[in-house]
Design a protein around this motif. Structure first.
Motif, PDB file in Angstrom:
ATOM      1  N   LYS A  65      -8.836  -3.962  -3.045  1.00  8.00           N
ATOM      2  CA  LYS A  65      -9.518  -2.974  -3.888  1.00  8.00           C
ATOM      3  C   LYS A  65      -8.532  -2.382  -4.911  1.00  8.00           C
ATOM      4  O   LYS A  65      -8.849  -2.205  -6.082  1.00  8.00           O
ATOM      5  N   TRP A  66      -7.312  -2.074  -4.405  1.00  6.67           N
ATOM      6  CA  TRP A  66      -6.276  -1.572  -5.327  1.00  6.67           C
ATOM      7  C   TRP A  66      -5.971  -2.628  -6.392  1.00  6.67           C
ATOM      8  O   TRP A  66      -5.933  -2.327  -7.583  1.00  6.67           O
ATOM      9  N   ARG A  67      -5.767  -3.878  -5.950  1.00  2.19           N
ATOM     10  CA  ARG A  67      -5.379  -4.947  -6.881  1.00  2.19           C
ATOM     11  C   ARG A  67      -6.427  -5.098  -8.000  1.00  2.19           C
ATOM     12  O   ARG A  67      -6.092  -5.165  -9.176  1.00  2.19           O
ATOM     13  N   THR A  72       6.760   6.445  -0.994  1.00  3.25           N
ATOM     14  CA  THR A  72       6.363   5.974   0.353  1.00  3.25           C
ATOM     15  C   THR A  72       5.573   4.664   0.231  1.00  3.25           C
ATOM     16  O   THR A  72       4.876   4.442  -0.753  1.00  3.25           O
ATOM     17  N   ARG A  73       5.707   3.835   1.252  1.00  3.09           N
ATOM     18  CA  ARG A  73       4.962   2.572   1.321  1.00  3.09           C
ATOM     19  C   ARG A  73       4.564   2.329   2.768  1.00  3.09           C
ATOM     20  O   ARG A  73       5.261   2.773   3.688  1.00  3.09           O
ATOM     21  N   GLU A  74       3.452   1.600   2.940  1.00  5.41           N
ATOM     22  CA  GLU A  74       3.041   1.236   4.295  1.00  5.41           C
ATOM     23  C   GLU A  74       3.301  -0.263   4.483  1.00  5.41           C
ATOM     24  O   GLU A  74       2.990  -1.053   3.585  1.00  5.41           O
ATOM     25  N   PRO A 109       5.014  -4.701  -8.656  1.00  5.77           N
ATOM     26  CA  PRO A 109       3.610  -4.668  -9.110  1.00  5.77           C
ATOM     27  C   PRO A 109       2.941  -3.295  -8.990  1.00  5.77           C
ATOM     28  O   PRO A 109       1.927  -3.059  -9.626  1.00  5.77           O
ATOM     29  N   ARG A 110       3.529  -2.372  -8.182  1.00  6.30           N
ATOM     30  CA  ARG A 110       2.873  -1.072  -8.033  1.00  6.30           C
ATOM     31  C   ARG A 110       3.660   0.037  -8.733  1.00  6.30           C
ATOM     32  O   ARG A 110       3.526   1.230  -8.380  1.00  6.30           O
ATOM     33  N   HIS A 111       4.473  -0.312  -9.728  1.00  7.66           N
ATOM     34  CA  HIS A 111       5.234   0.734 -10.423  1.00  7.66           C
ATOM     35  C   HIS A 111       4.255   1.665 -11.150  1.00  7.66           C
ATOM     36  O   HIS A 111       3.067   1.343 -11.297  1.00  7.66           O
ATOM     37  N   CYS A 112       4.770   2.814 -11.606  1.00  7.26           N
ATOM     38  CA  CYS A 112       3.917   3.814 -12.257  1.00  7.26           C
ATOM     39  C   CYS A 112       3.186   3.201 -13.452  1.00  7.26           C
ATOM     40  O   CYS A 112       3.819   2.741 -14.410  1.00  7.26           O
ATOM     41  N   ILE A 113       1.865   3.246 -13.413  1.00  5.03           N
ATOM     42  CA  ILE A 113       1.074   2.644 -14.505  1.00  5.03           C
ATOM     43  C   ILE A 113       1.207   3.469 -15.796  1.00  5.03           C
ATOM     44  O   ILE A 113       1.017   2.966 -16.889  1.00  5.03           O
ATOM     45  N   ASP A 130       0.802  -1.231   0.000  1.00  7.27           N
ATOM     46  CA  ASP A 130       0.000   0.000   0.000  1.00  7.27           C
ATOM     47  C   ASP A 130       0.832   1.277   0.000  1.00  7.27           C
ATOM     48  O   ASP A 130       1.908   1.339   0.598  1.00  7.27           O
ATOM     49  N   HIS A 131       0.285   2.312  -0.654  1.00  6.09           N
ATOM     50  CA  HIS A 131       0.811   3.665  -0.458  1.00  6.09           C
ATOM     51  C   HIS A 131       0.225   4.191   0.851  1.00  6.09           C
ATOM     52  O   HIS A 131      -0.704   3.602   1.400  1.00  6.09           O
ATOM     53  N   THR A 132       0.752   5.327   1.337  1.00  9.75           N
ATOM     54  CA  THR A 132       0.316   5.801   2.663  1.00  9.75           C
ATOM     55  C   THR A 132      -0.879   6.754   2.593  1.00  9.75           C
ATOM     56  O   THR A 132      -1.402   7.160   3.629  1.00  9.75           O
ATOM     57  N   LEU A 189      -8.594  -2.918  -9.098  1.00 14.00           N
ATOM     58  CA  LEU A 189      -8.621  -1.761  -9.999  1.00 14.00           C
ATOM     59  C   LEU A 189      -7.387  -1.750 -10.901  1.00 14.00           C
ATOM     60  O   LEU A 189      -7.473  -1.422 -12.095  1.00 14.00           O
ATOM     61  N   ARG A 190      -6.255  -2.125 -10.347  1.00 15.60           N
ATOM     62  CA  ARG A 190      -5.008  -2.145 -11.148  1.00 15.60           C
ATOM     63  C   ARG A 190      -5.182  -3.108 -12.328  1.00 15.60           C
ATOM     64  O   ARG A 190      -4.779  -2.815 -13.448  1.00 15.60           O
ATOM     65  N   ILE A 191      -5.798  -4.270 -12.056  1.00 16.61           N
ATOM     66  CA  ILE A 191      -6.013  -5.253 -13.133  1.00 16.61           C
ATOM     67  C   ILE A 191      -6.953  -4.667 -14.187  1.00 16.61           C
ATOM     68  O   ILE A 191      -6.740  -4.789 -15.385  1.00 16.61           O
TER      69      ILE A 191
HETATM   70  C1  HEM Z   1       7.907  11.302 -15.939  1.00 23.21           C
HETATM   71  C2  HEM Z   1       6.685  11.120 -15.530  1.00 23.21           C
HETATM   72  C3  HEM Z   1       6.297  10.278 -14.358  1.00 23.21           C
HETATM   73  C4  HEM Z   1       7.029   9.862 -13.269  1.00 23.21           C
HETATM   74  C5  HEM Z   1       8.476  10.182 -12.944  1.00 23.21           C
HETATM   75  C6  HEM Z   1       6.153   9.047 -12.454  1.00 23.21           C
HETATM   76  C7  HEM Z   1       6.537   8.428 -11.278  1.00 23.21           C
HETATM   77  C8  HEM Z   1       5.711   7.622 -10.508  1.00 23.21           C
HETATM   78  C9  HEM Z   1       6.116   6.941  -9.303  1.00 23.21           C
HETATM   79  C10 HEM Z   1       7.505   6.985  -8.690  1.00 23.21           C
HETATM   80  C11 HEM Z   1       5.036   6.265  -8.834  1.00 23.21           C
HETATM   81  C12 HEM Z   1       4.973   5.411  -7.555  1.00 23.21           C
HETATM   82  C13 HEM Z   1       5.438   4.000  -7.855  1.00 23.21           C
HETATM   83  C14 HEM Z   1       5.596   3.110  -6.645  1.00 23.21           C
HETATM   84  O1  HEM Z   1       5.015   3.343  -5.597  1.00 23.21           O
HETATM   85  O2  HEM Z   1       6.350   2.101  -6.764  1.00 23.21           O
HETATM   86  C15 HEM Z   1       3.937   6.507  -9.743  1.00 23.21           C
HETATM   87  C16 HEM Z   1       2.672   5.988  -9.601  1.00 23.21           C
HETATM   88  C17 HEM Z   1       1.621   6.296 -10.434  1.00 23.21           C
HETATM   89  N1  HEM Z   1       1.676   7.057 -11.580  1.00 23.21           N
HETATM   90 FE1  HEM Z   1       3.316   7.925 -12.372  1.00 23.21          FE
HETATM   91  N2  HEM Z   1       4.923   8.992 -13.049  1.00 23.21           N
HETATM   92  C18 HEM Z   1       4.966   9.713 -14.222  1.00 23.21           C
HETATM   93  C19 HEM Z   1       3.941   9.856 -15.148  1.00 23.21           C
HETATM   94  C20 HEM Z   1       2.679   9.346 -15.022  1.00 23.21           C
HETATM   95  C21 HEM Z   1       1.622   9.436 -16.012  1.00 23.21           C
HETATM   96  C22 HEM Z   1       1.785  10.036 -17.410  1.00 23.21           C
HETATM   97  C23 HEM Z   1       0.499   8.864 -15.466  1.00 23.21           C
HETATM   98  C24 HEM Z   1      -0.893   8.659 -16.037  1.00 23.21           C
HETATM   99  C25 HEM Z   1      -1.277   8.841 -17.216  1.00 23.21           C
HETATM  100  C26 HEM Z   1       0.864   8.396 -14.142  1.00 23.21           C
HETATM  101  C27 HEM Z   1      -0.004   7.770 -13.271  1.00 23.21           C
HETATM  102  C28 HEM Z   1       0.398   7.134 -12.105  1.00 23.21           C
HETATM  103  C29 HEM Z   1      -0.527   6.380 -11.258  1.00 23.21           C
HETATM  104  C30 HEM Z   1      -2.034   6.218 -11.479  1.00 23.21           C
HETATM  105  C31 HEM Z   1       0.243   5.841 -10.217  1.00 23.21           C
HETATM  106  C32 HEM Z   1      -0.257   4.945  -9.097  1.00 23.21           C
HETATM  107  C33 HEM Z   1      -0.030   3.475  -9.484  1.00 23.21           C
HETATM  108  C34 HEM Z   1      -0.529   2.488  -8.417  1.00 23.21           C
HETATM  109  O3  HEM Z   1      -0.512   2.841  -7.237  1.00 23.21           O
HETATM  110  O4  HEM Z   1      -0.894   1.370  -8.811  1.00 23.21           O
HETATM  111  N3  HEM Z   1       2.183   8.693 -13.906  1.00 23.21           N
HETATM  112  N4  HEM Z   1       4.367   7.331 -10.758  1.00 23.21           N
END
Ligand code: HEM
Length: 435
Positions: free
Chosen positions: A42-44, A306-308, A375-379, A19-21, A46-48
């Motif tokens: 709930k997160w899982r 951040t992570r919890e 699994p929780r990298h930026c989508i 989880d995020h915090t 939605l992520r799928i």
């Molecule tokens: C250079 C641009 C971006 C950077 C550096 C970035 C970076 C990140 C990072 C570090 C996380 C957290 C990952 C983790 O906790 O392991 C994240 C999550 C997320 N990012 Fe990005 N992001 C970028 C662009 C975007 C874009 C373009 C979108 C949407 C169109 C987006 C949507 C999201 C979402 C929805 C999450 C949450 C994912 C989850 O919790 O499952 N990000 N991002």
């Protein structure tokens, strides 16, 4: 720094740290029902559901939207140069251009934030991040003291921003449902999730991409209107500052390192003249990709993840226990500047990434993670990369970029300590000249 432990937290032992915090209260604060904030199952689920919206196939369909927004940017620059104005405020220019892209993709609205200084998407995006005292307290509470959000009645977004985005989504959804209007954008995909609960599989997948496997029960659970609004909002926010900051930092480094800029231009000329301008040819800009990777190493837009801890966790090889409920901060910026991992960390050396996707394949653990990992990298990672490369390649195919102020050429950049994501402290001016 223990990069092995970071790898365990984010990737290997994700089950104890999923989880995020950010606190979630979907009833009182519907915009917290979004992917970044949601927790556990709930997160899982939605992520799928959302993952198929970010495949290379979907991005390919959205590429013309990105490209036409970038054309508005280059036309604006052209027009200004012809009128004798060749110096631009780098950050604001890309913030505006990027707002065009993301409002078009996430909300299906064709804005022109470059020529219209009072555009409401731009103003409301800025109002979310601008470091006023209220916003700084909100960010601090949501990221580091989440238990205070409800007692202090602090909402995820300022009231006017919340109202603007939720009303916009409602109007767009009403319009599209009444008129059956379809478009290749995220809003269309979110509407499919609202009306049928899942997105169809892609026919073509790129290397490293996997088909999403739904279980039949969750597949049919549909998103409600608040959930659609929350996801559109987080796509907008997730990219508003991060993307424009990343374009800004990369362009500043290319302006400081003119030999590297020239190499990038040569690659663009070669690839575009033989392959034309398309999603695939932008992907084939390999040296530009190395420059982007190196820029994200030096300037990770999200400098701290951040992570919890969701389950007591014994750190392997020690007697130490991370207890359930502990909030953890993972210092992306510090690790990516550690001289023991990256030789000469303050220098801009794209060649680090020529043979290694992490800039140093000999390093142990997780040392390079500007988009998180596991699994929780930026989508939105794939879309972010395509967007940055499309913008930079369109610019550098026509123009050359220089920095105006000597200080920014010679000295390391300073950061705005009040802002999150990472942003330069100064309003950096760039001079743009036709090639
Ligand atoms: C250079 C641009 C971006 C950077 C550096 C970035 C970076 C990140 C990072 C570090 C996380 C957290 C990952 C983790 O906790 O392991 C994240 C999550 C997320 N990012 Fe990005 N992001 C970028 C662009 C975007 C874009 C373009 C979108 C949407 C169109 C987006 C949507 C999201 C979402 C929805 C999450 C949450 C994912 C989850 O919790 O499952 N990000 N991002």
């Amino acid at each position: 720094m223990d990069t092995e432990l970071i790898n365990r937290i984010i990737v290997q032992d994700f089950g104890s740290f999923h989880d995020h915090t950010v606190p979630v209260d979907e009833e009182k604060d519907p915009l917290t029902g979004q992917l970044f904030a949601l927790k556990g199952q709930k997160w899982r689920n939605l992520r799928i559901k959302l993952s198929p919206a970010f495949t290379s196939g979907k991005l390919k369909m959205m590429f013309p939207i990105i490209r036409s927004c970038v054309d508005v940017l280059t036309e604006y620059i052209d027009k200004n140069i012809k009128n004798g104005q060749s110096v631009f405020s780098s950050k604001d220019l890309f913030l505006r251009s990027n707002t065009n892209v993301i409002s078009s993709i996430a909300f299906g609205i064709d804005n022109d934030c470059i020529n219209d200084p009072n555009n409401q998407f731009y103003i409301n995006g800025k109002n979310f991040f601008v470091p006023t005292l209220r916003n700084s307290i909100r960010q601090l509470v949501f990221m580091f003291i989440p238990s205070l959000a409800s007692p202090l009645n602090i909402k995820f977004a300022p009231k006017d921003v919340d109202t603007f985005f939720r009303n916009s989504v409602k109007e767009i959804v009403d319009y599209r449902e009444k008129t059956n209007y379809r478009r290749n954008d995220f809003m269309d995909l979110l509407l499919q999730l609202k009306n049928q609960g899942f997105l169809p599989a892609d026919n073509e997948l790129e290397e490293g991409e996997k088909q999403v496997e739904y279980d039949e029960k969750t597949k049919l659970i549909k998103l409600n209107l608040n959930e659609v609004a929350a996801q559109a909002f987080v796509f907008f926010l997730g990219s508003f500052e991060t993307l424009s900051s990343t374009i800004n930092f990369l362009l500043i480094e290319l302006a400081r390192n003119k030999n590297i800029q020239k190499k990038v231009q040569e690659e663009i000329d070669q690839v575009f003249s033989t392959q034309g301008v398309s999603y695939d040819s932008v992907k084939n800009l390999k040296y530009l990709e190395c420059c982007l990777n190196e820029s994200l190493r030096k300037y990770p837009a999200v400098p701290l993840i951040t992570r919890e801890c969701t389950k007591d966790y014994k750190i392997p090889g020690t007697d130490l226990i991370i207890t359930k409920g502990t909030d953890i901060s993972l210092p992306v910026f510090s690790i990516q500047h550690d001289p023991e991992i990256f030789d000469k960390p303050s220098e801009f050396i794209p060649e680090r990434f020529l043979d290694s996707p992490t800039g140093n394949s000999a390093a142990n653990g997780l040392c390079y993670f500007p988009f998180g990992d596991g699994p929780r990298h930026c989508i939105g990672m794939r879309m972010a990369r395509v967007n940055v490369k499309t913008t930079i390649s369109a610019l550098l195919s026509k123009f050359t970029v220089d920095l105006v102020d000597e200080k920014h050429i010679k000295k390391e950049l300073e950061f705005d300590r009040k802002m999150f994501p990472l942003t330069p402290a100064d309003d950096i001016k760039i001079k743009i000249t036709p090639r």
